[in-house]
Scaffold this motif. Sequence first.
Motif, short mmCIF file in Angstrom:
data_model
loop_
_atom_site.label_atom_id
_atom_site.label_comp_id
_atom_site.label_asym_id
_atom_site.label_seq_id
_atom_site.Cartn_x
_atom_site.Cartn_y
_atom_site.Cartn_z
N MET A 1 0.82 -1.19 0.00
CA MET A 1 0.00 0.00 0.00
C MET A 1 0.87 1.25 0.00
N GLY A 2 2.10 1.12 0.50
CA GLY A 2 2.97 2.27 0.56
C GLY A 2 4.33 1.86 1.10
N VAL A 3 5.18 2.87 1.32
CA VAL A 3 6.52 2.61 1.83
C VAL A 3 6.92 3.76 2.75
N LEU A 4 7.64 3.41 3.82
CA LEU A 4 8.18 4.43 4.71
C LEU A 4 9.43 5.02 4.06
N LYS A 5 9.54 6.34 4.13
CA LYS A 5 10.68 7.02 3.51
C LYS A 5 11.59 7.67 4.55
N GLY A 6 11.39 7.35 5.83
CA GLY A 6 12.25 7.89 6.87
C GLY A 6 11.61 9.06 7.59
N ALA A 7 12.39 9.61 8.51
CA ALA A 7 11.91 10.71 9.36
C ALA A 7 11.74 11.99 8.56
N HIS A 8 10.87 12.86 9.10
CA HIS A 8 10.73 14.22 8.58
C HIS A 8 11.02 15.15 9.75
N GLY A 9 12.15 15.78 9.72
CA GLY A 9 12.53 16.68 10.81
C GLY A 9 12.88 15.92 12.07
N VAL A 10 12.79 16.61 13.19
CA VAL A 10 13.20 16.01 14.47
C VAL A 10 12.05 15.95 15.47
N VAL B 1 4.53 -0.79 3.75
CA VAL B 1 3.44 -0.76 4.71
C VAL B 1 2.18 -1.37 4.10
N HIS B 2 1.45 -2.06 4.95
CA HIS B 2 0.24 -2.76 4.56
C HIS B 2 -0.89 -2.31 5.47
N VAL B 3 -2.11 -2.61 5.08
CA VAL B 3 -3.27 -2.36 5.93
C VAL B 3 -4.06 -3.65 6.03
N SER B 4 -4.89 -3.73 7.04
CA SER B 4 -5.72 -4.90 7.22
C SER B 4 -6.70 -5.00 6.06
N ARG B 5 -6.80 -6.18 5.47
CA ARG B 5 -7.65 -6.39 4.29
C ARG B 5 -9.11 -6.02 4.57
N ASP B 6 -9.58 -6.28 5.78
CA ASP B 6 -10.98 -5.99 6.08
C ASP B 6 -11.29 -4.50 6.14
N ARG B 7 -10.27 -3.66 6.10
CA ARG B 7 -10.47 -2.20 6.09
C ARG B 7 -10.61 -1.64 4.66
#
Length: 168
Positions: free
Chosen positions: A1-10, A74-80
């Motif tokens: 569903m997507g991908v984490l690209k790291g932190a944004h700021g602190v 990243v994934h989400v629950s199929r039932d959602r």
Amino acid sequence: MGVLKGAHGVRGEVRVKSFTADPDALFTYGPLMDEAGKVLVTPLSARPGKDHFIVRPKENLQKEEWDALRGCLVHVSRDRLPEADEDEFYFEDLIGMSVYTVGDTPEGRVRAVQNFGSDDLLEIEIPGAQATVYVPFTRADVPVIDMAARRIVIPELALWANPDDDEA
């Protein structure tokens, strides 16, 4: 569903790239999890960035911890997820489906749906073959997807599986 690209700021925000048809929709499906189902991000809010979203998560991780998760899908629950419309399906539903060319004998099965940067490809496992075969996932190359019968028809699969080795 997507991908984490790291932190944004602190301040604990994280960048998330959405792969959904409606990119904003990713944040309406609930917590974002890893492949094993462990919650990584519970979005409290999301705002657009350049090619991603900047998410304020419920989780309180440090910048270094978010950066360590960079590249995690990243994934989400199929039932959602909403039900697929007629003539629509989720790629996940195609995995494991039998692949036919003609007749009633399956000639392979879908191992995965891949995208290496251009268009989607079906990765087909062919029994006895040493490698998988990639077929463009277009109506021209994959004209029949019968979800009820768990059957996909790829008329020209033999051409993909046994390319002509003659060089001109």
